[in-house]
Design a protein around this motif. Structure first.
Motif, short mmCIF file in Angstrom:
data_model
loop_
_atom_site.label_atom_id
_atom_site.label_comp_id
_atom_site.label_asym_id
_atom_site.label_seq_id
_atom_site.Cartn_x
_atom_site.Cartn_y
_atom_site.Cartn_z
N GLY A 234 0.79 -1.22 0.00
CA GLY A 234 0.00 0.00 0.00
C GLY A 234 0.82 1.27 0.00
N HIS A 235 1.91 1.29 0.76
CA HIS A 235 2.76 2.49 0.77
C HIS A 235 3.37 2.75 -0.60
CE1 HIS A 235 2.38 2.14 5.14
NE2 HIS A 235 2.84 3.38 5.21
N GLN A 236 3.79 1.68 -1.26
CA GLN A 236 4.34 1.84 -2.61
C GLN A 236 3.27 2.37 -3.57
OE1 GLN A 236 6.36 -1.64 -4.15
NE2 GLN A 236 6.14 -0.95 -6.27
N TRP A 237 2.06 1.86 -3.43
CA TRP A 237 0.96 2.30 -4.28
C TRP A 237 0.73 3.80 -4.11
CZ3 TRP A 237 -3.29 4.33 -6.17
CH2 TRP A 237 -4.00 3.68 -7.17
N ILE A 238 0.67 4.25 -2.86
CA ILE A 238 0.38 5.66 -2.57
C ILE A 238 1.51 6.57 -3.04
CG2 ILE A 238 0.17 7.31 -0.65
CD1 ILE A 238 -1.54 5.14 0.75
N ILE A 239 2.75 6.15 -2.83
CA ILE A 239 3.90 6.96 -3.23
C ILE A 239 3.98 7.06 -4.75
CG2 ILE A 239 6.43 7.00 -3.27
CD1 ILE A 239 6.26 5.91 -0.34
N GLU A 240 3.79 5.93 -5.42
CA GLU A 240 3.83 5.96 -6.89
C GLU A 240 2.67 6.76 -7.46
OE1 GLU A 240 5.15 2.97 -10.46
OE2 GLU A 240 4.30 2.10 -8.64
#
Length: 341
Positions: free
Chosen positions: A289-295
């Motif tokens: 989820g963190h990767q999704w939000i950052i990307e």
């Protein structure tokens, strides 16, 4: 794009790891009042350490700042970052009060800065599929929903730092753990009109609550229940959301709400249901989820659009938590109709 992280505690490592996986992102700097906690980021990511935020903002070429400090400090840091014309990703909760939240949102609007709030559970594959089911109308009219977070956070967890479990900087199980699930309830069910809640501090030596039970009436007329605790022995027991509709019943559950625990929908064949369950089992976590939000923030800047989870979304989740707190304090229902649009 160049990233910086403010606050180098546990959650910051998730941000750093996510940034590392994104081709269009690079961690260039970190900031914390305690110099030694930045050593990991310097060694692992070659990020330059700063003990003063203003120095980092002045000296570094930064596009986006991830705010990972204790929640009570989010507002003052976000304003400083926004005024430096850097886009912001802020950990949940967006702030501890509605006033601080509006200060953050207004600072970002004034400075034409994009603001994203970390509610990563929205991007779990099972959650995305449930949202599709709701959007397609496959459940029909919804009667009610149930949200459960029965987890373990022992006393050692709260004793790690003096701010943990405080009302000013952290909050209890609703603000710190279950807020993700309340965000999902709002995403699935719409706006609440009324809440009623009871809470207690039963086992943990903290200022805030370690157990909470609440009810919600949504503007659709549907009802909801919320059960949240950090008192479960000896480990996390259940995280789930169940939605009951006239044409279907769906429960996403397990210790971390990553599977379809129950899926029974009138207009889906048994094969379709089994295929969907198996596809989730094959990759239950998906892109973190963190990767999704950052990307997504990187792409939002490039495409000139809003991030997937906005400051307004973060505000709604916070308001729901605060309404539960108010209800428990006053021992009466709290009216929210029209306040969370």
């Amino acid at each position: 794009m160049n990233f910086a992280i403010v606050g180098c505690g546990f959650i910051a490592k998730k941000h750093a790891a996510a940034i590392e996986k994104i081709d269009a992102a690079k961690l260039v700097a970190v900031c914390d009042k305690v110099p030694t906690v930045m050593d990991f980021y310097k060694e692992e990511y070659d990020a330059r350490p700063y003990t003063e935020l203003e120095h980092m903002l002045e000296k570094e070429d930064i596009d986006i700042v991830c705010i990972c400090t204790p929640s009570g400090f989010h507002a003052s840091i976000a304003v400083q970052v926004a005024e430096a014309k850097k886009h912001i990703i802020v950990e949940k909760p967006i702030a501890m009060t509605v006033e601080d939240t509006d200060t953050i949102i207004n600072a970002c609007n004034t400075n034409n800065i994009k603001l994203a709030v970390v509610h990563p559970n929205r991007f779990r594959p099972v959650v995305q599929e449930l949202r599709k089911i709701i959007d397609q109308g496959l459940l029909g009219k919804i009667s009610h929903a149930s949200c459960i977070v029965n987890w373990n956070r022992n006393q050692e967890y709260y004793d790690q730092a003096s701010w943990r479990g405080t009302k000013q900087h952290d909050g209890g199980v609703l603000m710190n753990q279950a807020i993700h699930n309340l965000d999902l309830l709002l995403w699935f069910m719409g706006s609440p009109e009324q809440v009623f809640s009871m809470e207690a501090t039963r086992f943990r030596n903290i200022e805030a609550e370690d157990v909470s039970i609440g009810t919600i009436k949504f503007d659709s007329g549907a009802l909801g229940t919320v059960e949240a605790s950090t008192t479960v022995y000896p480990k996390n027991y259940e995280e789930s959301i169940t939605i009951f509709g006239e044409k279907g019943t769906v429960k996403i559950g397990g210790p971390n709400a990553i599977y379809f625990e129950h899926l029974d929908i009138k207009d889906m064949s048994e094969r379709e249901i089994n295929d969907l369950k198996e596809s989730i089992k094959a990759d239950p976590w998906g892109t973190p989820g963190h990767q999704w939000i950052i990307e997504d923030m990187v792409n939002a800047i490039k495409e000139g659009r809003k991030p997937a989870v906005t400051g307004k979304d973060g505000r709604r989740a916070l308001e729901l938590v605060l309404s539960f707190y108010e209800s428990a304090q006053k021992n009466q229902p709290i009216q929210l109709e029209g306040k969370m649009e």
